[in-house]
Design an enzyme around this catalytic site. Structure first.
Site, PDB file in Angstrom:
ATOM      1  N   ASP A   1      32.335  39.720  42.177  1.00  5.74           N
ATOM      2  CA  ASP A   1      33.598  39.928  41.472  1.00  5.74           C
ATOM      3  C   ASP A   1      33.590  41.254  40.715  1.00  5.74           C
ATOM      4  OD1 ASP A   1      36.188  38.818  40.300  1.00  5.74           O
ATOM      5  OD2 ASP A   1      35.030  39.255  38.491  1.00  5.74           O
TER       6      ASP A   1
ATOM      7  N   GLU B   1      34.500  42.674  45.919  1.00  2.55           N
ATOM      8  CA  GLU B   1      35.898  42.709  45.476  1.00  2.55           C
ATOM      9  C   GLU B   1      36.177  44.117  44.965  1.00  2.55           C
ATOM     10  OE1 GLU B   1      39.032  40.569  42.413  1.00  2.55           O
ATOM     11  OE2 GLU B   1      37.108  41.355  41.743  1.00  2.55           O
TER      12      GLU B   1
END
Length: 683
Positions: free
Chosen positions: A343, A399
Site C-alpha cells: 500500500d 499501489e
C-alpha cells in the site's frame, strides 16, 4: 543508505531495461546510483548480520518467547528509553518488578526462569504490557512492536498484548499454490464479508466466502485489514501492531486455518501490507515507543504525513530495516501468505508523497530530487529478499499511481522488483465517464488509450473499481449506473426498465473491456461482481456506529427473483473464459477498431481471441465487418446478451463465423456474420 549521490555502480542486467525503454539511458547514471545504494545495504547486512535470510528473522529474537526450559526471554529495541519493565496479569500488573537490562545499540534484555513446578511464568493467552521509563522519569505503558496478538475489550479503545503460545498450534495441511502467470484477484475484507450487521470472522470467511470465490473462478484473494489497527473505520490502513493479525476477526490460529482452506481450494492469498506509514497512536502503536518522537520514524516534519495524520518510517535506520524486512518474512513464515500488495508506494517513492503532483510522464519527475532514494532502496531490498527466498510462489504488487519507470522490473535490471502495479487510472476513468458524460459522448479512442496507457514490459493489475470506489462519499459502478431504480426495479417481477437494462449491460461491458484490454491481471472488490448496491461506511460516530453499510448483502445475490444474479453469472463466465483462453498472460493485444460514430471497439488478444464491443446507446448492427489476423472459423464463446446474464438473447450462437481473405482495419482477414450484438468474444 542513499550514499553521496555521485558514485555509480554496475547493474548486472541493466541493458534489458534499456531494450524495453531506450529513453531510460538519459537517466542511466541515476539508475546505477540507486542500484549502488541497494547493493551497499545488502552487502552491509551480509557483513554485519550474516545475510538477509538471517537478518529478516528478527521476530525469532525480538519480542517475547518461551525458552526450551519453559522460561521467558525478551528483547526490545528502545534506544531513547531510560528504563524498560514487563508487567501483566502474571504479576498483578506491578510496574517495575521485572526490569530489563540495557545492552548495546539500544537493545534491552529480560529473562524469567520457569516456575518452581517447571511451568512457564507467563501462561498462554494472558495479557502483558511493557513499561517505558522516559528521560523525564515518567513511566508509560507500551505494547511490544513485535507483539503477535493484541486485544481490546468491547468499547475500550486501548489494546493489551496477549502472550500467544497455544499448546497445539495450527498445522498447515496444504502447500503454497504454484506461482500464477495470470492473476484474477478477489479483493476482500473479512470484517465486512457477512450480510449481517456485525464484524465477521476468519472462520465465517472460510465457510461462507471462500467457496463463492472459488466458484466464480478467481485464483487469488487479496486480504485487507489483517495487520492490527486500533480504528476499525481506517479500513486497516492505520496500523498499530505490524506483527499481529487483527483480533476483531478471530485468533491467529483461525487466520492460519482460513489461509490453509484457501490454499486447499487452489487460491493464492496476498496480504495488503502497509509499510508506507504507521498510526500515530502512542499507547498501542509504534509512535513514541521509546519515549521519543523518533525511534522507528524520522523526527520532525519529515516523520509525519500531514494528509494521512500518520508517522513515516526512517528507512535508513538499521533496526527499522530489520523490523520491516522481518515483518515481510513473518506473514509468509507464520501464516503462509503467498505475496503482498504494498500500500501507498507512491507516497514512499517521493519526498512530496505524490501530493499535488499530476505526473505528466516527464522522466525528471521520477529521477530528480523529489525521488526518495531511501524508501525506494527499502522496496528494492524487500523485493529482492522475497523473490530470492520464495521464487516458486512469491507475488508482489505495488499501489503506485505515478508510473515510476522500472518499478515492475527485476532488481538486477535496476528496477524496483515488483511483479505488478495497480492500474489506478482505470477506475478513475470509468467514474468520470459515469458522472460527467452522456452515453452519446463516450469517446472510444480516449477509453482505449487510458486502458492501454501502461509501460511496456511492466505488468499491471486492471480493475474497474476497488475498495476506494466503494467508500462512503463515492459510489460503486453499479450504483452510478442504477441507483435511481436499484431499490424498485431489480426484481424479475418488475416492469421492464431502461435504467436497469442499460446499467446491467454497461456493468458487464465495463468489466470485460477492463479485463480484456487493461492489464496482465484483473481485480474485483468483494461484492462488486454482482453489482453490490450502496456504498461502504464503517461504524463511526458520524453514523451512530451503524453496521448497515458495513456488510456484503449476499442475500440479494442468492434471491433468484432479483437481477443481481445475472451480473454474478457474467463475472463467473468471464473468469472461466480467461482461465480457458488465458488472455491475461498474453500481454500483446491489437486494437483494430475504435470507431466514434459506431461506438465500436474491436481488438484481438492471445492469438485467436477477438473482443467486440458495441457501446452505441441506440444502435445494434447486422453484418458488421471486423478485422481479424488469423483466418479460419470463429465461434462465440462469451455473449453479454445471453439470457443467463440478463440479456435479450439477440445473438445466434449456432452461427459459424468464417473469415474472408479481404484485409480490414490493418488485419490480414475479416469476417462479417456477426448479426446483432452488444458485446461478445469470438474464438
Amino acid at each position: 543508505m542513499a550514499g553521496d549521490g555521485h558514485d555509480v555502480c554496475d547493474v548486472p542486467e541493466i541493458e534489458n531495461l534499456f531494450d524495453i525503454d531506450p529513453y531510460l539511458r538519459n537517466v542511466e547514471k541515476e539508475i546505477r546510483r540507486r542500484y549502488g545504494c541497494f547493493q551497499k545495504v545488502v552487502n552491509d547486512i551480509s557483513q554485519s548480520e550474516g545475510g538477509l535470510e538471517k537478518f529478516s528473522k528478527g521476530y525469532e529474537s525480538f519480542g517475547i518467547h518461551r525458552t526450551p526450559d519453559n522460561g521467558i526471554c525478551m528483547m526490545e529495541w528502545a534506544p531513547g528509553a531510560e528504563g524498560l519493565y514487563l508487567r501483566g496479569e502474571f504479576n498483578n500488573w506491578a510496574q517495575t518488578q521485572y526490569p530489563f537490562t540495557k545492552g548495546e545499540f539500544g537493545k534491552w534484555h529480560l529473562t524469567l526462569p520457569p516456575n518452581p513446578d517447571g511451568s512457564c511464568p507467563i501462561s498462554h493467552n494472558s495479557k502483558i504490557k511493557l513499561v517505558i521509563r522516559k528521560k523525564s522519569g515518567e513511566l508509560v505503558d507500551r505494547l511490544s512492536p513485535w507483539a503477535n496478538y493484541v486485544v481490546s475489550q468491547e468499547k475500550v479503545p486501548v489494546f493489551d498484548q496477549v502472550f500467544w503460545d497455544p499448546p497445539n498450534p495450527y498445522t498447515f495441511k496444504n502447500p503454497h499454490p504454484p506461482k500464477l502467470d495470470s492473476l484474477r484477484i478477489y479483493e476482500s475484507h473479512v470484517g465486512i464479508s457477512s450480510w449481517e450487521g456485525k464484524v465477521s470472522t476468519y472462520k465465517e470467511f472460510s465457510r461462507d466466502v471462500i467457496p463463492r470465490i472459488k466458484s466464480l473462478g478467481y485464483n487469488a484473494i487479496q486480504l485487507m485489514a489483517v495487520m492490527e489497527h486500533a480504528y476499525y473505520a481506517s479500513f486497516g490502513y492505520q496500523i498499530t501492531s505490524f506483527f499481529a493479525a487483527s483480533s476483531r476477526f478471530g485468533t491467529p490460529e483461525e487466520l492460519k486455518e482460513m489461509i490453509d482452506s484457501a490454499h486447499g481450494a487452489g487460491l493464492v492469498v496476498l496480504l495488503d501490507v502497509v509499510h508506507s506509514h504507521a498510526s500515530k497512536n502512542v499507547v498501542d502503536g509504534l509512535n513514541q515507543f521509546d519515549g521519543t518522537t523518533s525511534c522507528y520514524f524520522h523526527d520532525g516534519p519529515k516523520g509525519t504525513h500531514e494528509l494521512w495524520d500518520s508517522r513515516l518510517f526512517n528507512y535508513t535506520g538499521w533496526e527499522v530495516m530489520r523490523f520491516l524486512l522481518s515483518n515481510l518474512r513473518w506473514w509468509i513464515e507464520e501464516y503462509q501468505f503467498d505475496g503482498y500488495r504494498f500500500d501507498g508506494v507512491t507516497s514512499m517513492l517521493y519526498h512530496s508523497h505524490g501530493m499535488g503532483h499530476g505526473f505528466s510522464g516527464d522522466y525528471n519527475e521520477y529521477f530528480g530530487l523529489n525521488g526518495d532514494t531511501d524508501a525506494l532502496v527499502y522496496l528494492m531490498v524487500g523485493n529482492h529478499m522475497l523473490h530470492s527466498l520464495y521464487p516458486d510462489f512469491m507475488i508482489t504488487v505495488a499501489e503506485d499511481v505515478s508510473g515510476m519507470p522500472g518499478l515492475c522490473r527485476p532488481v538486477q535490471e535496476g528496477g524496483g522488483g515488483f511483479d505488478y502495479r495497480l492500474a489506478m487510472a482505470i477506475p478513475d476513468l470509468w467514474i468520470k465517464y459515469l458522472k460527467h458524460k452522456s452515453d452519446d459522448d463516450w469517446d472510444m479512442s480516449h477509453i482505449c488509450h487510458n486502458l492501454t496507457n501502461r509501460r511496456y514490459g511492466e505488468k499491471c493489475i486492471a480493475y474497474a473499481e476497488s475498495h476506494d470506489q466503494a467508500l462512503v462519499g463515492d459510489k460503486t459502478v453499479a450504483f452510478w449506473l442504477m441507483d435511481k431504480e436499484m431499490y424498485t426495479n431489480m426484481s424479475n417481477l418488475s416492469p421492464p426498465s431502461l435504467v436497469i437494462d442499460r446499467g446491467i449491460a454497461l456493468h458487464k461491458m465495463i468489466r470485460l473491456l477492463t479485463c480484456g484490454l487493461g492489464g496482465e491481471g484483473y481485480l474485483n472488490f468483494i461484492g462488486n461482481e454482482f453489482g453490490h448496491p450502496e456504498w461502504l461506511d464503517f461504524p463511526r460516530v458520524g453514523n451512530n456506529e451503524s453496521f448497515h453499510y458495513c456488510r456484503r448483502q449476499w442475500n440479494l445475490l442468492d434471491d433468484k427473483t432479483l437481477k443481481y444474479q445475472y451480473l454474478n453469472n457474467f463475472d463467473r463466465a468471464m473468469m472461466q473464459a480467461e482461465e480457458k483462453y488465458k488472455w491475461l498472460r498474453n500481454s500483446q493485444n491489437y486494437l483494430s477498431r475504435k470507431h466514434e460514430g459506431d461506438k465500436m471497439i474491436v481488438f484481438d488478444r492471445a492469438d485467436r481471441l477477438v473482443f467486440v464491443f458495441n457501446f452505441h446507446p441506440t444502435k445494434s448492427y447486422t453484418d458488421y465487418k471486423i478485422g481479424v489476423n488469423n483466418p479460419g472459423k470463429y465461434k462465440l464463446v462469451l455473449d453479454s446478451d445471453a439470457e443467463e446474464f440478463g440479456g435479450h438473447k439477440r445473438l445466434d450462437h449456432s452461427v459459424e463465423n468464417v473469415t474472408s481473405e479481404e484485409p480490414w482495419d490493418n488485419r490480414r482477414c475479416s469476417m462479417m456474420k456477426l448479426y446483432t450484438f452488444f458485446h461478445s468474444i469470438y474464438y
